[in-house]
Design a protein around this motif. Sequence first.
Motif, PDB file in Angstrom:
ATOM      1  N   PHE B   9     -18.861 -12.782  12.834  1.00 40.53           N
ATOM      2  CA  PHE B   9     -18.901 -13.338  11.527  1.00 40.53           C
ATOM      3  C   PHE B   9     -17.833 -14.016  11.296  1.00 40.53           C
ATOM      4  O   PHE B   9     -17.846 -15.135  10.590  1.00 40.53           O
ATOM      5  CB  PHE B   9     -18.990 -12.104  10.644  1.00 40.53           C
ATOM      6  N   VAL B  13     -17.314 -18.136  10.109  1.00 41.92           N
ATOM      7  CA  VAL B  13     -16.800 -18.633   8.686  1.00 41.92           C
ATOM      8  C   VAL B  13     -15.568 -19.614   9.058  1.00 41.92           C
ATOM      9  O   VAL B  13     -15.340 -20.491   8.705  1.00 41.92           O
ATOM     10  CB  VAL B  13     -16.084 -17.331   7.691  1.00 41.92           C
ATOM     11  N   PHE B  14     -14.629 -19.187  10.180  1.00 44.48           N
ATOM     12  CA  PHE B  14     -13.514 -20.235  10.639  1.00 44.48           C
ATOM     13  C   PHE B  14     -14.041 -21.378  10.849  1.00 44.48           C
ATOM     14  O   PHE B  14     -13.825 -22.522  10.487  1.00 44.48           O
ATOM     15  CB  PHE B  14     -12.733 -19.474  11.711  1.00 44.48           C
ATOM     16  N   ALA B  17     -16.010 -23.146   7.985  1.00 44.56           N
ATOM     17  CA  ALA B  17     -14.852 -23.778   7.074  1.00 44.56           C
ATOM     18  C   ALA B  17     -14.232 -25.051   7.524  1.00 44.56           C
ATOM     19  O   ALA B  17     -13.865 -26.003   6.758  1.00 44.56           O
ATOM     20  CB  ALA B  17     -13.855 -22.777   6.489  1.00 44.56           C
ATOM     21  N   VAL B  76     -13.751  -4.833   4.684  1.00 41.02           N
ATOM     22  CA  VAL B  76     -13.758  -5.535   3.455  1.00 41.02           C
ATOM     23  C   VAL B  76     -12.432  -6.328   3.181  1.00 41.02           C
ATOM     24  O   VAL B  76     -12.534  -7.583   2.659  1.00 41.02           O
ATOM     25  CB  VAL B  76     -14.025  -4.536   2.147  1.00 41.02           C
ATOM     26  N   VAL B  79     -13.402  -9.395   4.841  1.00 39.26           N
ATOM     27  CA  VAL B  79     -14.292 -10.178   4.079  1.00 39.26           C
ATOM     28  C   VAL B  79     -13.416 -11.189   2.973  1.00 39.26           C
ATOM     29  O   VAL B  79     -13.729 -12.314   2.605  1.00 39.26           O
ATOM     30  CB  VAL B  79     -15.363  -9.568   3.363  1.00 39.26           C
ATOM     31  N   ILE B  80     -12.533 -10.382   2.335  1.00 38.60           N
ATOM     32  CA  ILE B  80     -11.718 -11.263   1.182  1.00 38.60           C
ATOM     33  C   ILE B  80     -10.906 -12.211   2.103  1.00 38.60           C
ATOM     34  O   ILE B  80     -10.766 -13.286   1.387  1.00 38.60           O
ATOM     35  CB  ILE B  80     -10.863 -10.181   0.376  1.00 38.60           C
ATOM     36  N   LEU B  82     -11.460 -13.731   4.827  1.00 38.08           N
ATOM     37  CA  LEU B  82     -12.273 -15.063   5.115  1.00 38.08           C
ATOM     38  C   LEU B  82     -12.789 -15.836   3.954  1.00 38.08           C
ATOM     39  O   LEU B  82     -12.931 -17.138   3.856  1.00 38.08           O
ATOM     40  CB  LEU B  82     -13.519 -14.596   5.864  1.00 38.08           C
ATOM     41  N   MET B  83     -12.659 -15.014   2.672  1.00 36.61           N
ATOM     42  CA  MET B  83     -13.234 -15.900   1.469  1.00 36.61           C
ATOM     43  C   MET B  83     -12.066 -16.653   1.118  1.00 36.61           C
ATOM     44  O   MET B  83     -12.401 -17.898   0.647  1.00 36.61           O
ATOM     45  CB  MET B  83     -13.222 -14.735   0.334  1.00 36.61           C
ATOM     46  N   LEU B  84     -10.803 -16.418   1.536  1.00 36.66           N
ATOM     47  CA  LEU B  84      -9.911 -17.364   1.165  1.00 36.66           C
ATOM     48  C   LEU B  84      -9.836 -18.399   2.059  1.00 36.66           C
ATOM     49  O   LEU B  84      -9.545 -19.713   1.745  1.00 36.66           O
ATOM     50  CB  LEU B  84      -8.510 -16.594   1.124  1.00 36.66           C
ATOM     51  N   ALA B  86     -12.404 -19.798   3.753  1.00 36.18           N
ATOM     52  CA  ALA B  86     -13.582 -20.547   3.273  1.00 36.18           C
ATOM     53  C   ALA B  86     -13.285 -21.426   2.198  1.00 36.18           C
ATOM     54  O   ALA B  86     -14.043 -22.475   1.804  1.00 36.18           O
ATOM     55  CB  ALA B  86     -14.938 -19.805   3.008  1.00 36.18           C
ATOM     56  N   PHE B  87     -12.186 -21.055   1.413  1.00 31.15           N
ATOM     57  CA  PHE B  87     -11.945 -21.779   0.173  1.00 31.15           C
ATOM     58  C   PHE B  87     -11.128 -23.295   0.634  1.00 31.15           C
ATOM     59  O   PHE B  87     -11.027 -24.034  -0.281  1.00 31.15           O
ATOM     60  CB  PHE B  87     -11.169 -20.896  -0.569  1.00 31.15           C
TER      61      PHE B  87
END
Lengths: 196, 196, 196, 196
Positions: B9, B13-14, B17, B76, B79-80, B82-84, B86-87
């Motif tokens: 996962f 994402v890396f 992005a 968790v 996930v946070i 990776l959220m950054l 992907a931003f």
Amino acid sequence: MPTSRLEAFSDGVFAIAATLLILDVTATGPGLSAQLLDIWPEYAAYAVSFISIGIMWINHHVIVDQLGKVDRTFLVLTVIFLMLIAFVPFPTHLIAEYIDKDFADARAAALAYGVTLTSIAIFYNITWRYAAWNGRLLRHNFDERVVSGVSRSYWLGPVSYAVATAVAFVSPAASAALYAAIALFWVLESSIFSRR
Amino acid sequence: MPTSRLEAFSDGVFAIAATLLILDVTATGPGLSAQLLDIWPEYAAYAVSFISIGIMWINHHVIVDQLGKVDRTFLVLTVIFLMLIAFVPFPTHLIAEYIDKDFADARAAALAYGVTLTSIAIFYNITWRYAAWNGRLLRHNFDERVVSGVSRSYWLGPVSYAVATAVAFVSPAASAALYAAIALFWVLESSIFSRR
Amino acid sequence: MPTSRLEAFSDGVFAIAATLLILDVTATGPGLSAQLLDIWPEYAAYAVSFISIGIMWINHHVIVDQLGKVDRTFLVLTVIFLMLIAFVPFPTHLIAEYIDKDFADARAAALAYGVTLTSIAIFYNITWRYAAWNGRLLRHNFDERVVSGVSRSYWLGPVSYAVATAVAFVSPAASAALYAAIALFWVLESSIFSRR
Amino acid sequence: MPTSRLEAFSDGVFAIAATLLILDVTATGPGLSAQLLDIWPEYAAYAVSFISIGIMWINHHVIVDQLGKVDRTFLVLTVIFLMLIAFVPFPTHLIAEYIDKDFADARAAALAYGVTLTSIAIFYNITWRYAAWNGRLLRHNFDERVVSGVSRSYWLGPVSYAVATAVAFVSPAASAALYAAIALFWVLESSIFSRR
């Protein structure tokens, strides 16, 4: 670091860069059926770039297959190599859009495509030579035929792309045809010649 | 849960992005050749962000390599994190578009980029310290040099990005140059310094 | 078919759906700094949907971890489940764009979001119950606590999302706040409550 | 080359092509709630194409599962096959946009969709027959029932898609309904019929 980590990230970038190419194939109605024929340069650019990225993915694995480990320098070289791969959708869009427009724009588009592909071919060479130098990262039981074959034939990519790029100064269309021919050559080389 | 799931996962994402960054490199004719030179901030932003994400990918694996297991809290946190990651394409687009516009907009873009990268560096620290605290998630045979090296040097990321962000209040261009310099530093640190 | 194949495709869809969310965060100048504050609903929608997808990814692995094999029916159920996951960027865009517009549009956006998330929660249940029915696909040494825990708590997802969706008829903003609260609850549940 | 490498790249392309489909589902206010109902062809096209790609992903693994190795010819065939898979979002967008427009445009859209899906089905056949010919790439202990089942039933895909494509000349809407029916058939075939 084992090579498996490298492959997941690399395969991801190869797959995404190739799949994003479809975002630049567009058509709008009315008169959709005529337009679907008119946009053949978009199909051609999509096919040539997708197959070129696919061939590079295959060749990238031929390299990684011969490695027993990777170090941080190799990882950084790979990141830069993938940065060039992920760049391909941009000049692909340009060549599809401008190859049949006025000469100066068509030439700029063909040059942008050629410089990108030539850079990829050169950087591929650098990455490979770094790994193979004195057997630095090669695995214990590497396949000598593969390694010497790769080392010998690697000048072919940069030179053929550089020639096709130079042709863009005279004829952007001929340059684009050469990019397609190079992709076709690799397909045939892989699938037919290599089976003798 | 074994760490392999996490990696598929994360690597996805890396890779996505980084590859999505190319969607913000655009040029239109006529006058394409002049434009292809004019949009150098887009190339620079693409390269700096791609390489920054690539370096973070490498460092993420340095962490995960030292883990023997992961728990839900670590998932968790990841996930946070990776959220950054992907931003990143959003402020990358802003800095490429506005760095050469009027001062207030350039400053806003440089701040947006800096706040994002600083947050990533801080959250990276948090994730690592959670995993390494009392050896919570470390594998039995973790590499002590790696673990203490990571713990010692981790202040470097947040501080260098925070300084570059603060510079944006005075000079957005200098701030952007510092973001590029930080990425270049990590490339050199990985590929040259680490080989002493 | 072993479960590893399933995971590569699933992880890909989860990672891409989450990362594509950034394409809907946009801002244009002049007045960029004011705009970067004004678009806070876009940041909130990005964060809530990214984390929701991330939590579903974690939970999906909890299921797959307990399986010893998959059959074609389970694969087809998973494809439909992933189709719903990949749909999330659409209502996320709607809720970010219309939550502060007039009541009817805000309500439509909040309903679209809620129906999507409720469907995901219901389909998750169906997929799990198919796999666990009489231990159909469970691995020999499945973890009984995990299996009965999952089976017991699975009504929680559909019901909480259905309630939040129903609230949209009265107050779209309250509905949106509930979607955020549910995501936050799962984060806390994973990272804090589960550690007692 | 082992088959695992092939799968990472293939799974990536399948997952990305399917997930990108959501980019063509769009709605704008005011009057959002009416619009969310009006765009049902977009939902239908999204669902049919996502599920079609998902089924092809499942079937692709049925093939690869029977292989013991891959050669460069098979890799090149796979790259071309994936090029066709990644093309699906384009005709999906066309059919969603033009199926309810004037006859000529609707026909062009339905034909574009059908030609793409028929090509995929044919190329799938070619790839499989190359691999299975005289057991060329099959693994030692391949499952004879699977291999003969695949070989026998493979004419079904190309023929059904070709018929649905031909119907577009008479009725684009009937053609679109047939594409949906084929996808539904494969779902049922996988999940119900195969369990007798």
